[in-house]
Scaffold this motif. Sequence first.
Motif, PDB file in Angstrom:
ATOM      1  N   GLY A 188     158.877  49.123 127.467  1.00 33.24           N
ATOM      2  CA  GLY A 188     159.257  49.458 126.219  1.00 33.24           C
ATOM      3  C   GLY A 188     158.450  48.654 125.118  1.00 33.24           C
ATOM      4  N   TYR A 189     157.675  47.730 125.734  1.00 30.64           N
ATOM      5  CA  TYR A 189     157.009  46.802 124.818  1.00 30.64           C
ATOM      6  C   TYR A 189     155.484  47.630 124.101  1.00 30.64           C
ATOM      7  CZ  TYR A 189     159.241  43.050 126.574  1.00 30.64           C
ATOM      8  OH  TYR A 189     160.199  42.006 127.029  1.00 30.64           O
TER       9      TYR A 189
ATOM     10  N   ARG B 221     151.731  47.735 122.845  1.00 31.69           N
ATOM     11  CA  ARG B 221     150.643  46.771 123.087  1.00 31.69           C
ATOM     12  C   ARG B 221     149.979  46.565 121.789  1.00 31.69           C
ATOM     13  NH1 ARG B 221     146.281  48.535 128.005  1.00 31.69           N
ATOM     14  NH2 ARG B 221     145.572  46.181 127.983  1.00 31.69           N
ATOM     15  N   ILE B 222     149.750  45.141 121.603  1.00 32.91           N
ATOM     16  CA  ILE B 222     149.178  44.719 120.382  1.00 32.91           C
ATOM     17  C   ILE B 222     147.937  43.851 120.496  1.00 32.91           C
ATOM     18  CG2 ILE B 222     149.688  42.884 118.591  1.00 32.91           C
ATOM     19  CD1 ILE B 222     151.975  44.827 118.829  1.00 32.91           C
ATOM     20  N   GLY B 223     146.811  44.637 119.990  1.00 36.58           N
ATOM     21  CA  GLY B 223     145.396  44.195 119.893  1.00 36.58           C
ATOM     22  C   GLY B 223     145.052  43.897 121.369  1.00 36.58           C
ATOM     23  N   LEU B 224     144.274  42.896 121.873  1.00 32.56           N
ATOM     24  CA  LEU B 224     143.782  42.802 122.960  1.00 32.56           C
ATOM     25  C   LEU B 224     144.724  42.132 124.090  1.00 32.56           C
ATOM     26  CD1 LEU B 224     141.174  41.994 124.826  1.00 32.56           C
ATOM     27  CD2 LEU B 224     141.238  39.669 123.923  1.00 32.56           C
ATOM     28  N   ASP B 225     145.688  41.235 123.664  1.00 29.01           N
ATOM     29  CA  ASP B 225     146.489  40.833 125.024  1.00 29.01           C
ATOM     30  C   ASP B 225     147.897  40.366 124.628  1.00 29.01           C
ATOM     31  OD1 ASP B 225     145.622  38.896 123.029  1.00 29.01           O
ATOM     32  OD2 ASP B 225     144.202  37.605 124.188  1.00 29.01           O
ATOM     33  N   HIS B 226     148.388  41.080 123.624  1.00 26.35           N
ATOM     34  CA  HIS B 226     149.959  40.698 123.222  1.00 26.35           C
ATOM     35  C   HIS B 226     150.720  41.891 123.246  1.00 26.35           C
ATOM     36  CE1 HIS B 226     148.338  36.953 121.590  1.00 26.35           C
ATOM     37  NE2 HIS B 226     149.225  36.705 121.213  1.00 26.35           N
ATOM     38  N   PHE B 227     151.970  41.807 123.426  1.00 27.33           N
ATOM     39  CA  PHE B 227     152.981  42.927 123.537  1.00 27.33           C
ATOM     40  C   PHE B 227     154.070  42.508 122.939  1.00 27.33           C
ATOM     41  CE2 PHE B 227     149.918  42.924 127.136  1.00 27.33           C
ATOM     42  CZ  PHE B 227     149.908  44.219 127.406  1.00 27.33           C
ATOM     43  N   ALA B 228     154.649  43.332 122.261  1.00 23.90           N
ATOM     44  CA  ALA B 228     155.980  42.985 121.519  1.00 23.90           C
ATOM     45  C   ALA B 228     157.201  44.375 121.327  1.00 23.90           C
ATOM     46  CB  ALA B 228     155.632  42.748 120.176  1.00 23.90           C
ATOM     47  N   LEU B 229     158.037  43.931 121.349  1.00 22.78           N
ATOM     48  CA  LEU B 229     159.393  44.906 121.413  1.00 22.78           C
ATOM     49  C   LEU B 229     159.082  45.750 120.150  1.00 22.78           C
ATOM     50  CD1 LEU B 229     162.545  43.152 122.955  1.00 22.78           C
ATOM     51  CD2 LEU B 229     160.900  44.903 123.968  1.00 22.78           C
ATOM     52  N   PRO B 230     159.354  46.830 120.030  1.00 16.69           N
ATOM     53  CA  PRO B 230     159.164  47.668 118.734  1.00 16.69           C
ATOM     54  C   PRO B 230     159.823  46.891 117.230  1.00 16.69           C
ATOM     55  CG  PRO B 230     159.859  49.437 120.304  1.00 16.69           C
ATOM     56  CD  PRO B 230     160.004  47.644 121.032  1.00 16.69           C
ATOM     57  N   GLY B 231     160.904  46.357 117.525  1.00 15.62           N
ATOM     58  CA  GLY B 231     161.668  45.615 116.556  1.00 15.62           C
ATOM     59  C   GLY B 231     161.131  44.464 116.125  1.00 15.62           C
ATOM     60  N   ASP B 232     160.186  43.747 116.808  1.00 13.97           N
ATOM     61  CA  ASP B 232     159.814  42.372 116.481  1.00 13.97           C
ATOM     62  C   ASP B 232     158.632  42.736 115.153  1.00 13.97           C
ATOM     63  OD1 ASP B 232     159.462  39.528 117.530  1.00 13.97           O
ATOM     64  OD2 ASP B 232     157.337  40.273 117.066  1.00 13.97           O
ATOM     65  N   GLU B 233     158.733  41.458 114.366  1.00 18.25           N
ATOM     66  CA  GLU B 233     157.855  41.317 113.379  1.00 18.25           C
ATOM     67  C   GLU B 233     156.234  41.571 113.709  1.00 18.25           C
ATOM     68  OE1 GLU B 233     157.771  41.416 109.821  1.00 18.25           O
ATOM     69  OE2 GLU B 233     159.784  41.596 109.924  1.00 18.25           O
ATOM     70  N   LEU B 234     155.836  41.231 115.068  1.00 19.43           N
ATOM     71  CA  LEU B 234     154.320  41.422 115.146  1.00 19.43           C
ATOM     72  C   LEU B 234     154.128  43.052 115.529  1.00 19.43           C
ATOM     73  CD1 LEU B 234     151.998  39.585 115.854  1.00 19.43           C
ATOM     74  CD2 LEU B 234     152.446  39.841 118.249  1.00 19.43           C
ATOM     75  N   ALA B 235     155.123  43.779 116.105  1.00 19.76           N
ATOM     76  CA  ALA B 235     154.898  45.156 116.190  1.00 19.76           C
ATOM     77  C   ALA B 235     155.078  45.845 114.884  1.00 19.76           C
ATOM     78  CB  ALA B 235     156.026  45.825 117.229  1.00 19.76           C
ATOM     79  N   ARG B 236     156.007  45.420 114.087  1.00 16.22           N
ATOM     80  CA  ARG B 236     155.777  46.069 112.571  1.00 16.22           C
ATOM     81  C   ARG B 236     154.715  45.600 111.947  1.00 16.22           C
ATOM     82  NH1 ARG B 236     161.683  44.499 112.760  1.00 16.22           N
ATOM     83  NH2 ARG B 236     161.460  42.958 111.240  1.00 16.22           N
ATOM     84  N   ALA B 237     154.215  44.488 111.950  1.00 14.11           N
ATOM     85  CA  ALA B 237     152.854  44.179 111.394  1.00 14.11           C
ATOM     86  C   ALA B 237     151.808  45.132 111.617  1.00 14.11           C
ATOM     87  CB  ALA B 237     152.639  42.743 111.595  1.00 14.11           C
ATOM     88  N   GLN B 238     151.740  45.330 113.131  1.00 17.62           N
ATOM     89  CA  GLN B 238     150.451  46.065 113.479  1.00 17.62           C
ATOM     90  C   GLN B 238     150.645  47.618 113.126  1.00 17.62           C
ATOM     91  OE1 GLN B 238     148.775  46.523 117.847  1.00 17.62           O
ATOM     92  NE2 GLN B 238     150.246  47.588 117.617  1.00 17.62           N
ATOM     93  N   ALA B 239     151.826  48.157 112.968  1.00 21.80           N
ATOM     94  CA  ALA B 239     152.200  49.558 112.460  1.00 21.80           C
ATOM     95  C   ALA B 239     151.916  49.758 111.008  1.00 21.80           C
ATOM     96  CB  ALA B 239     153.735  49.707 112.825  1.00 21.80           C
ATOM     97  N   GLU B 240     152.127  48.518 110.257  1.00 19.43           N
ATOM     98  CA  GLU B 240     151.995  48.780 108.895  1.00 19.43           C
ATOM     99  C   GLU B 240     150.252  48.198 108.281  1.00 19.43           C
ATOM    100  OE1 GLU B 240     155.109  46.372 107.343  1.00 19.43           O
ATOM    101  OE2 GLU B 240     156.607  47.795 108.303  1.00 19.43           O
ATOM    102  N   GLY B 241     149.590  47.760 109.449  1.00 24.57           N
ATOM    103  CA  GLY B 241     148.331  47.486 109.020  1.00 24.57           C
ATOM    104  C   GLY B 241     148.265  45.984 108.428  1.00 24.57           C
ATOM    105  N   ARG B 242     149.365  45.032 108.846  1.00 18.38           N
ATOM    106  CA  ARG B 242     149.499  43.879 108.029  1.00 18.38           C
ATOM    107  C   ARG B 242     148.976  42.950 109.234  1.00 18.38           C
ATOM    108  NH1 ARG B 242     153.747  42.089 107.796  1.00 18.38           N
ATOM    109  NH2 ARG B 242     155.219  43.727 108.658  1.00 18.38           N
ATOM    110  N   LEU B 243     148.686  43.155 110.720  1.00 16.10           N
ATOM    111  CA  LEU B 243     148.438  42.557 111.650  1.00 16.10           C
ATOM    112  C   LEU B 243     147.202  41.518 111.164  1.00 16.10           C
ATOM    113  CD1 LEU B 243     149.467  41.517 114.627  1.00 16.10           C
ATOM    114  CD2 LEU B 243     147.725  43.037 115.471  1.00 16.10           C
ATOM    115  N   ARG B 244     147.300  40.273 111.704  1.00 15.82           N
ATOM    116  CA  ARG B 244     146.107  39.215 111.336  1.00 15.82           C
ATOM    117  C   ARG B 244     145.975  38.248 112.759  1.00 15.82           C
ATOM    118  NH1 ARG B 244     147.269  35.072 108.101  1.00 15.82           N
ATOM    119  NH2 ARG B 244     145.126  34.818 107.313  1.00 15.82           N
TER     120      ARG B 244
END
Length: 460
Positions: A287-288, A290-313
């Motif tokens: 259920g994680y 995949r974030i960028g190269l080497d990160h994973f996050a649960l869908p409700g985590d801020e990192l996953a939301r940032a990726q979905a919204e184009g705010r990932l840095r």
Amino acid sequence: MTAQPAQTAAPSPAELVARYDGRAPRYTSYPTAVQFTPAVTPAVYRDWLAALPVDEAVSVYVHIPFCTRLCWFCGCNTRAVNRHEPVSAYLGRLVEELALLEAALPGRMTLNGLHLGGGTPNTLSRDDLNDLFRALRHVFRFTPNPRIAAELDPAGLTRDWVRAAAFHGLNRASLGVQNLSPQVQAAVNRRESFEEIANCVAWLREAEVQSINLDLMYGLPHQTLANTLDTVGQVVSLRPERIALFGYAHVPWMKSHQQLIDTAALPGPDARLEQAEVAAERLVGEGYVRIGLDHFALPGDELARAQAEGRLRRNFQGYTDDPPQTLIGLGASAIGSLPQGFVQNAHQELAWTKAVGQGQLPVARGVALTDDDRFRSDVIKRLMCDLFVDLAAVCARHGRDPSELSAERAALAPFEADGLVRQSGDRIEVTEAGRPLIRSVCALFDRYFEPEGGRHSKAL
């Protein structure tokens, strides 16, 4: 009947690794630290700080270069200590550096995020934490709910320390796990049990830390598919909000303690790729996202939301959803990012201590950004964060023409032929097959990159 041309078989993962797994930067910045020089002096840094808009929020990174044990795989600037006196003395100098910073800033700025890294921040005592946060709150105005994160070593973490840090606002934490195989742990001088990890996670949950990250690695000595999957299975049972899956970077010419690792026990490139991919598949299956190269996050985590919204840095701490453009680094070797460029404090603790003691901002090197640096940084960061880039949009932001990157796009042809990259108009997209080699793709847009320079770890 006309004979049909024989179809060329798609390259195997092993063949792709052989073709593209050269050395490449991790691209936590562009230009990378290899381009930093002493031309960025304390005086230059002071001018850059004074020019910051006082009404804009900043983030702060504090480096704590101490550990209670030295893990042989470590690439960080740290040293092992068995007494607390060096840690307390260092903390005193940190408070002095904050006073120097306060004098250079244009006013009392707002702190949006704070990251305690190292080393091991939990080598700080509770009194040390009190002193550090007192000084930080004197210099900065904290937002109502700032992101306050710390990198923690389970071996030295206690329930009391977690409670003390939570009192000061700790709401994000990262625990190093790496691999739970006793054989792997013995080979890298890092022993801990799953039960110890679980206790640490329980203390963090009890303290209402909102986002917990667990660091895993692949490519360690004696690491196998079996012990990789066993580690992943145990870790996901704790349901951390985030998991980072890093490849071990063997650079003994830079980190002498890595010479203690038996190179004959290191998995080869093909095995490393297989370990990374089976671990990623298991995490996605659990259920994680995949974030960028080497990160994973649960869908409700801020990192996953940032990726979905184009705010990932991406910055020196990896992938982040922290929005400020300015990151101020404190402590030996700490790197800061300002609109004008990057700065790094003296790497050695002794040199850093001497500079602070003489009343100087302890900057030793850095790089001033050019317009071309900002342009290429935008391209590289979008690839690293989103796995695609709209060159027309990036060029429009920087007043450039997409044709200026025609040579770089031509160099992508082998990647495209092997199914690692797709190009459509001005859009470049890295495929799932190309994700593990994204650093090699980004290197094509790096004006400074020297493939034979030997200054970086393998891309995979």
